[in-house]
Design an enzyme around this catalytic site. Sequence first.
Site, PDB file in Angstrom:
ATOM      1  N   GLY A  10       0.839  -1.205   0.000  1.00 35.38           N
ATOM      2  CA  GLY A  10       0.000   0.000   0.000  1.00 35.38           C
ATOM      3  C   GLY A  10       0.867   1.246   0.000  1.00 35.38           C
ATOM      4  N   GLY A  12       0.066   4.490  -0.213  1.00 34.39           N
ATOM      5  CA  GLY A  12      -0.840   5.635  -0.106  1.00 34.39           C
ATOM      6  C   GLY A  12      -0.313   6.709   0.831  1.00 34.39           C
ATOM      7  CD  GLU A 160       1.860   6.587  11.307  1.00 34.11           C
ATOM      8  OE1 GLU A 160       2.716   5.693  11.291  1.00 34.11           O
ATOM      9  OE2 GLU A 160       1.976   7.620  11.998  1.00 34.11           O
ATOM     10  CE  LYS A 219      -5.592   5.775  13.453  1.00 37.39           C
ATOM     11  NZ  LYS A 219      -4.906   7.039  13.321  1.00 37.39           N
ATOM     12  CG  LEU A 220     -11.026   1.831  15.756  1.00 32.94           C
ATOM     13  CD1 LEU A 220     -12.092   0.776  15.943  1.00 32.94           C
ATOM     14  CD2 LEU A 220     -11.155   2.464  14.364  1.00 32.94           C
ATOM     15  CB  CYS A 275      -9.205   8.643   9.145  1.00 29.75           C
ATOM     16  SG  CYS A 275      -8.125   7.797   7.970  1.00 29.75           S
ATOM     17  CE  LYS A 338      -4.580  18.742   8.248  1.00 27.23           C
ATOM     18  NZ  LYS A 338      -3.848  17.789   9.130  1.00 27.23           N
TER      19      LYS A 338
END
Length: 474
Positions: A10, A12, A160, A219-220, A275, A338
Site C-alpha cells: 500500500g 498511499g 499510524e 487507534k479508533l 478517517c 485541510k
Amino acid sequence: MPIKKICCIGAGYVGGPTSTVIALKCPDIQVWVTDLNAERIRMWNSKDLPIFEPGLGDIVNACRGRNLFFSTEVEKHVADADLIFISVNTPTKAYGVGKGKAPDMTSIESAARMIGRVAMGKKIVVEKSTVPVKAAESIKRILQAAENKNAQFEVLSNPEFLAEGSAVQNLFHPDRVLIGADQTTDGCCAARLLAEIYEAWVPASVILTVNTWSSELAKLYANAMLAQRISSVNAASELCEVTGADVSEVAKAVGMDSRIGSKFLEASIGFGGSCFQKDILSLVYLYEHYGLQNGAEYWRQIIVMNEYQRSRFCRIIVSAMFNTVARKQITIFGFAFKQNTGDTRESSSITVGRYLLEEGARVNIYDPEVLEHVIISDLTTDSTLQETDQGLGMNSLEVKLRDRVTVCHNAYKAAAGSHAIVICTEWDLFKALDYEEIYTSMQKPAFIFDGKMLLNHAALKAIGFEVHCIGKRI
Ligand code: NAD
Ligand code: UGA
C-alpha cells in the site's frame, strides 16, 4: 536477527510517508513500498509524487534508489522481506452487511491471503492500516489457513497516528509509537524487533507496547476523541451565534485549562478527511456488534453534529444572500479537507459545493493543490443532486453540473465577478490576499462566508464586505 528488509503493501498517504521516513532513519534497512496501482507507483518513481505532503519530496529524493524503492511487484518483495507492513485502505463498506458503517476489509484480507501464499521464512506481519478490534485474529487465521510450510508468522498491530499535511513532522516526532503484540515470547520478540526500528529516531520512552486488542482499539478511540472535540466546539458555535458569545474566545478560555488543552478546538464547517467519519462509524459498528447500543448512540452523535454543522453553514449562505443563490456566482476558496494536502476525501467543501449547485448557483473553485479533475469528479460524479427547476437547459444532470463548475488557478480570477466568497479550507495563503482588490472586482453586495474562522473579519467589514462566519455574530 535484526530486520534487513521491509515490504510495505500500500503506497498511499500512510504507506508512502511512513516507509520513506523509515528508509531515511534506518539506512541499513532496505524498504520496498509496493502497490497494485501501477500509476501510483509510477508517480512515486517520478518527480511528481502522487501525494502532496510538505517536506516529503526531499526525503524521497535522498533515499530513493539507495534503500527506498517503489514497485508493483508486491509478491516478490513480500516473499523475502523480514517485516511486512499492511498499509492498504479500509474505507467504510459501501455494500452488503454493515453497509455505511463497517470498514471494508477486502484489501486487508486479500493482502493477508497473498502473504500466506508467497511468504518464505520468518515474517513479522504488521497491521498499519486502521482496523476494527480483533482484525489481527482474522489475519492470523488467514495466514495459518494458507498452510505454507515454508513460512512462520507473527502478527503485530502498529497503528499510524500521522495527520495529512504534517505527516513528515508527525513521523519525525510522534507523540507515541503504539505496538500491539500477543503476550507470548514470540509476540514480545517480534514487538522488540519492530520497536528497534523506531528507536533509530524515536525516544524509547514514547514507544508503547500493549496487547494487540488495546492497540487496535486505541487507534479508533484516538480518532473518535479528536473528532469529538471538534463536534463539541462546533456545537458551541451555534450557541455563540445566538447569544453573542464568540466561539474562538470560548475555545481559548476552555483550552487554557491544562486538563483540557488548547488543540483541536477550532470551530469549522465540520471535520473532513478519510478517517474521522470512517473510524467513528467503525467504532459504532463494533459497539453494535457487541450489543452495546448506548455507546454506539453516543459516538454516532459526533457524526450527526458534523453533518448538521455542514448543512447549517450552507443554510447560512443561502439565507444571507436573500434566500437564493440561483444563477449567482459563488467562489469557494479551498477544496482540500485541510491545508497542506491535496486530499479531498470527505472534504466539507464537497458538501458546500454540491449544496450550492443544487440551489442553482454557478460555482468557481480555487485550491492551490487539488487537481481539476478531482474537483470536477467530487462535485459531479455519482451525484445525488436533484435537478433544480431553474431552466438551466442541459440534458444530462452531470453535464449540466459540470457546466456550472469552474476550476480556477488563481484566487483573484476566481473571485472576479462573484457575488460571494466561501472559505472552506484553512490555507494560510488566503489570509495574505489583497481583499480590497478582490472586493473591487466582485458584484455588490459582496459577501464573504468564513467557514474556517480564518480571516480578519473587522478588516473585511471595513473594506465593505458583508461577512458571515461560524460561531460569532458580525
Ligand atoms: P490510500 O487509499 O491512500 O492508500 C492505500 C493503497 O493501498 C492504495 O494505493 C491501494 O492501491 C493499495 N492497495 C489496496 N489493496 C492492495 C493490495 N491488496 N496490494 C497492494 N496494494 C493495495 O489509503 P491511506 O490514506 O494511506 O490509508 C491506509 C490506511 O491507513 C487506512 O486504514 C487508514 O484508515 C489508515 N490511516 C490513514 C491516515 C491518513 O492520514 N490518510 C492516517 C492514519 C491511518
Ligand atoms: C486525523 C488525525 O489527526 C490523525 O492523528 C490520524 O492519524 C488520522 O486522522 C487518520 O487516522 O487518518 P487528518 O484527518 O489527516 O488526521 O487531519 P486532522 O488534522 O485531524 O484534521 C481533520 C479534519 O478536522 C480537517 O477537516 C480539519 O480542518 C478539521 N479540524 C481540525 C477542525 O475542524 N478543527 C480543529 O480544531 C482541528
